[in-house]
Design a protein around this motif. Structure first.
Motif, PDB file in Angstrom:
ATOM      1  N   ASN A  43      46.127 -22.941 -12.254  1.00 42.79           N
ATOM      2  CA  ASN A  43      46.921 -23.313 -13.067  1.00 42.79           C
ATOM      3  C   ASN A  43      47.498 -25.101 -14.033  1.00 42.79           C
TER       4      ASN A  43
ATOM      5  N   ASN B 144      49.463 -17.529 -14.991  1.00 44.58           N
ATOM      6  CA  ASN B 144      47.744 -17.766 -16.086  1.00 44.58           C
ATOM      7  C   ASN B 144      47.337 -16.774 -15.461  1.00 44.58           C
TER       8      ASN B 144
ATOM      9  N   HIS C  36      50.015 -23.238  -7.357  1.00 44.29           N
ATOM     10  CA  HIS C  36      49.817 -21.786  -7.519  1.00 44.29           C
ATOM     11  C   HIS C  36      47.766 -21.158  -7.857  1.00 44.29           C
TER      12      HIS C  36
ATOM     13  N   ASN D 220      47.465 -27.556  -6.767  1.00 45.11           N
ATOM     14  CA  ASN D 220      45.929 -27.226  -8.060  1.00 45.11           C
ATOM     15  C   ASN D 220      45.545 -28.764  -8.215  1.00 45.11           C
TER      16      ASN D 220
ATOM     17  N   ALA E 171      49.090 -17.733  -9.461  1.00 47.72           N
ATOM     18  CA  ALA E 171      49.759 -18.416 -10.364  1.00 47.72           C
ATOM     19  C   ALA E 171      50.013 -16.889 -11.849  1.00 47.72           C
TER      20      ALA E 171
ATOM     21  N   ARG F 275      52.423 -19.993 -19.810  1.00 43.85           N
ATOM     22  CA  ARG F 275      52.129 -19.711 -18.623  1.00 43.85           C
ATOM     23  C   ARG F 275      51.630 -18.284 -18.323  1.00 43.85           C
TER      24      ARG F 275
END
Length: 276
Positions: A180, A223, A176, A133, A221, A186
């Motif tokens: 992220n 999120n 991720h 990321n 991820a 998260r």
């Protein structure tokens, strides 16, 4: 000595036949290797396929003894094999942001090779890394694992690292996917960003890992992206059809939000899709 009718008089023909047979064996072996996963998948029942959507434990997939499918073991992580996942003390390599500061793809590949050897040594098949990321903010609890804030440098290091890992017969799992940007909350936060920012900044490392390094797995991820769980928002939309990438979603019970049913992730629809 009586010659066979029509047989060439040259003594070279047996060598030619031997070469042709050898090439045929190589071709057939390669085809069998390519087809084995598909043949195995065709042998699985619907319930067996569904059982593979969740792990047997936190670090191991389910086995299907009926077709001799063994469980696949995974382990952290981006900066060395994790004690919490392998129960073995292994090398603590410099973390991702330190590797990013080297600007050195050759070093990234060397790191990947070393990480893969230790992964294999603890009996694991997949290492959950590298983490690629963007270093969006120093306040992110995972920024130290990521390489840089530059998408092109991220991509070059990701490709080299994945190639190093997979050259040793161990699967890399880039993470991720995607955007992220914080560790706090998260599983409940959403990264709000434009399509252009997503494509030009956040996705290049993932795309390069798939297209150039043929990475074998991707971790979604926790999120959301623009309000929808990342795995459902992004899916495999940027993965070319010739690349067969496994999608590993960590801890599915907390990773999949209620909006999953709206998008079509509920098990009833999954069963119907698999049946078709």
């Amino acid at each position: 000595k009586q010659e066979w009718p029509g047989r060439p008089q040259s003594t070279d023909w047996p060598q030619g036949v031997a070469v042709a047979i050898l090439l045929a064996i190589i071709f057939v072996t390669a085809m069998v290797h390519q087809l084995t996963p598909y043949v195995l998948l065709m042998q699985l029942t619907l319930d067996e396929k569904l059982s593979l959507l969740a792990g047997q434990s936190f670090w191991k997939t389910r086995a299907v003894p009926r077709v001799s499918l063994a469980p696949m073991r995974v382990t952290d992580g981006p900066r060395g094999v994790g004690y919490h996942s392998a129960w073995r003390r292994c090398t603590a390599f410099p973390t991702g942001i330190a590797l990013g500061a080297s600007w050195d793809p050759d070093l990234a590949r060397e790191f990947g090779e070393a990480l893969a050897r230790e992964t294999a040594a603890v009996g694991a098949h997949v290492v959950l890394g590298p983490a690629v990321n963007i270093c969006r903010t120093p306040l992110n609890g995972r920024t130290f694992e990521y390489f840089t804030e530059d998408p092109e440098l991220n991509a070059r290091l990701a490709v080299a690292c994945v190639q190093g890992i997979q050259s040793q017969g161990v699967a890399a799992c880039i993470k991720h996917y995607a955007a992220n940007n914080q560790e706090t909350n998260r599983t409940r936060n959403s990264s709000q960003l434009s399509e252009r920012a997503l494509r030009e900044i956040y996705l290049p490392a993932f795309e390069a890992a798939v297209r150039e390094a043929d990475v074998w797995s991707v971790m979604a991820a926790y999120n959301a992206v623009n309000g929808i769980t990342a795995e459902l928002t992004l899916g495999h939309r940027d993965v070319p059809p010739q690349h067969h990438v496994a999608d590993l979603h960590p801890a599915t019970p907390v990773g999949v939000e209620p909006d999953a049913e709206v998008v079509g992730l509920d098990q009833t629809r999954q069963r119907a899709a698999l049946a078709q």
